[in-house]
Write an enzyme that holds these catalytic residues in place. Sequence first.
Site, PDB file in Angstrom:
ATOM      1  N   GLY A  15       0.777  -1.237   0.000  1.00  0.00           N
ATOM      2  CA  GLY A  15       0.000   0.000   0.000  1.00  0.00           C
ATOM      3  C   GLY A  15       0.804   1.280   0.000  1.00  0.00           C
ATOM      4  O   GLY A  15       0.317   2.315   0.461  1.00  0.00           O
ATOM      5  N   SER A  16       2.026   1.253  -0.573  1.00  0.00           N
ATOM      6  CA  SER A  16       2.796   2.510  -0.566  1.00  0.00           C
ATOM      7  C   SER A  16       2.189   3.546  -1.520  1.00  0.00           C
ATOM      8  O   SER A  16       2.256   4.752  -1.256  1.00  0.00           O
ATOM      9  CB  SER A  16       4.273   2.266  -0.894  1.00  0.00           C
ATOM     10  OG  SER A  16       4.450   1.929  -2.248  1.00  0.00           O
ATOM     11  N   ILE A  93      -6.645 -10.133 -11.566  1.00  0.00           N
ATOM     12  CA  ILE A  93      -7.271  -9.655 -12.807  1.00  0.00           C
ATOM     13  C   ILE A  93      -8.743  -9.356 -12.542  1.00  0.00           C
ATOM     14  O   ILE A  93      -9.453 -10.163 -11.922  1.00  0.00           O
ATOM     15  CB  ILE A  93      -7.106 -10.707 -13.922  1.00  0.00           C
ATOM     16  CG1 ILE A  93      -5.615 -10.805 -14.303  1.00  0.00           C
ATOM     17  CG2 ILE A  93      -7.955 -10.359 -15.138  1.00  0.00           C
ATOM     18  CD1 ILE A  93      -5.296 -11.909 -15.285  1.00  0.00           C
ATOM     19  N   ASN A 108      -5.417   2.215 -13.257  1.00  0.00           N
ATOM     20  CA  ASN A 108      -4.454   1.286 -12.654  1.00  0.00           C
ATOM     21  C   ASN A 108      -3.065   1.863 -12.811  1.00  0.00           C
ATOM     22  O   ASN A 108      -2.778   2.522 -13.815  1.00  0.00           O
ATOM     23  CB  ASN A 108      -4.543  -0.058 -13.396  1.00  0.00           C
ATOM     24  CG  ASN A 108      -3.529  -1.082 -12.909  1.00  0.00           C
ATOM     25  OD1 ASN A 108      -3.375  -1.281 -11.700  1.00  0.00           O
ATOM     26  ND2 ASN A 108      -2.831  -1.733 -13.826  1.00  0.00           N
ATOM     27  N   HIS A 110       0.727   0.543 -13.288  1.00  0.00           N
ATOM     28  CA  HIS A 110       1.414  -0.685 -13.677  1.00  0.00           C
ATOM     29  C   HIS A 110       2.914  -0.392 -13.803  1.00  0.00           C
ATOM     30  O   HIS A 110       3.295   0.612 -14.416  1.00  0.00           O
ATOM     31  CB  HIS A 110       0.865  -1.189 -15.026  1.00  0.00           C
ATOM     32  CG  HIS A 110       1.549  -2.441 -15.485  1.00  0.00           C
ATOM     33  ND1 HIS A 110       1.279  -3.673 -14.927  1.00  0.00           N
ATOM     34  CD2 HIS A 110       2.512  -2.638 -16.405  1.00  0.00           C
ATOM     35  CE1 HIS A 110       2.045  -4.584 -15.507  1.00  0.00           C
ATOM     36  NE2 HIS A 110       2.807  -3.981 -16.408  1.00  0.00           N
ATOM     37  N   SER A 137       3.352   3.162 -15.660  1.00  0.00           N
ATOM     38  CA  SER A 137       2.270   3.765 -16.458  1.00  0.00           C
ATOM     39  C   SER A 137       1.002   3.814 -15.617  1.00  0.00           C
ATOM     40  O   SER A 137       0.703   2.878 -14.882  1.00  0.00           O
ATOM     41  CB  SER A 137       1.965   2.894 -17.691  1.00  0.00           C
ATOM     42  OG  SER A 137       3.121   2.645 -18.457  1.00  0.00           O
ATOM     43  N   ASP A 146      -3.932  -4.886 -18.797  1.00  0.00           N
ATOM     44  CA  ASP A 146      -2.945  -3.807 -18.972  1.00  0.00           C
ATOM     45  C   ASP A 146      -2.955  -3.214 -20.385  1.00  0.00           C
ATOM     46  O   ASP A 146      -1.911  -2.764 -20.890  1.00  0.00           O
ATOM     47  CB  ASP A 146      -1.527  -4.309 -18.626  1.00  0.00           C
ATOM     48  CG  ASP A 146      -1.420  -4.757 -17.175  1.00  0.00           C
ATOM     49  OD1 ASP A 146      -2.133  -4.205 -16.324  1.00  0.00           O
ATOM     50  OD2 ASP A 146      -0.625  -5.676 -16.895  1.00  0.00           O
ATOM     51  N   GLU A 175       6.791   5.981  -9.211  1.00  0.00           N
ATOM     52  CA  GLU A 175       5.355   5.632  -9.232  1.00  0.00           C
ATOM     53  C   GLU A 175       4.550   6.589  -8.363  1.00  0.00           C
ATOM     54  O   GLU A 175       3.442   6.991  -8.717  1.00  0.00           O
ATOM     55  CB  GLU A 175       5.139   4.207  -8.698  1.00  0.00           C
ATOM     56  CG  GLU A 175       5.434   3.129  -9.691  1.00  0.00           C
ATOM     57  CD  GLU A 175       5.010   1.764  -9.167  1.00  0.00           C
ATOM     58  OE1 GLU A 175       3.909   1.645  -8.599  1.00  0.00           O
ATOM     59  OE2 GLU A 175       5.790   0.817  -9.332  1.00  0.00           O
TER      60      GLU A 175
END
Length: 219
Positions: A15-16, A93, A108, A110, A137, A146, A175
């Site tokens: 959960g960062s 998924i 999302n 990724h 991304s 994705d 990220e």
Amino acid sequence: MSPLPRLAVLASGRGSNLQCLQDAITAGQLDAQIVGVFSDKPAAAALEKVAPAQRWACSPRDYADREAFDSALADAVAASQPDWIICAGYMRILGAGFVQRFSGRLVNIHPSLLPLHKGLHTHARAIEAGDAEHGASVHFVVPELDAGAVIAQARVPVLDGDSAEVLAKRVLAVEHPLLLASVQLLVAGRLAERDGMVHYDGQSVFSPLRLDSAGTLRR
Ligand code: GAR
């Protein structure tokens, strides 16, 4: 004052990325509220980051099949009345039914420069492929894994001797600002997905926005 945009966060692990959004809200850098954290892993550390009333976690093993789990998850997410649903380290998924129910509001993060390295083990695969650059991304989610329209990317170099772990840390560091900057634009109503394309301030985005060193997204 208009109500704060409501974020539902899906997370399976530490959960960062969720923490980064929470810190930004606390610091007044993100005008939004986290209304729930949803997980397929009841022991996920991410769940601990919000009050018990905001947590939903169930093991897919307790459901007859993928559809049954996804539909319970979707009902729980919908009950939190989110404006945006953010997958931040959600490692299962999502079925087409879930994705279609929240289409255009589901994003999302990724850990690769999509369309490169969809799926798992992205850091090891970037090293193996001899990529000079790797990164992360943020994209709209579509039923194909994705494969949705990419909103924004952040890049890091792949250095000689990198292990997957070392490279993963370098990517994670970008990220956090990438996700924050993307969510800032989402909640400000500046991003939309139409016909498989990202629109930014009403204009089509033909290549992903790029995170600069100041943490700003640029065309
Ligand atoms: C992040 O690196 C995120 O990009 C990745 O999981 C990690 C979660 O970290 N997501 C995926 O691989 C999704 N396919 P966090 O739990 O510390 O935010």
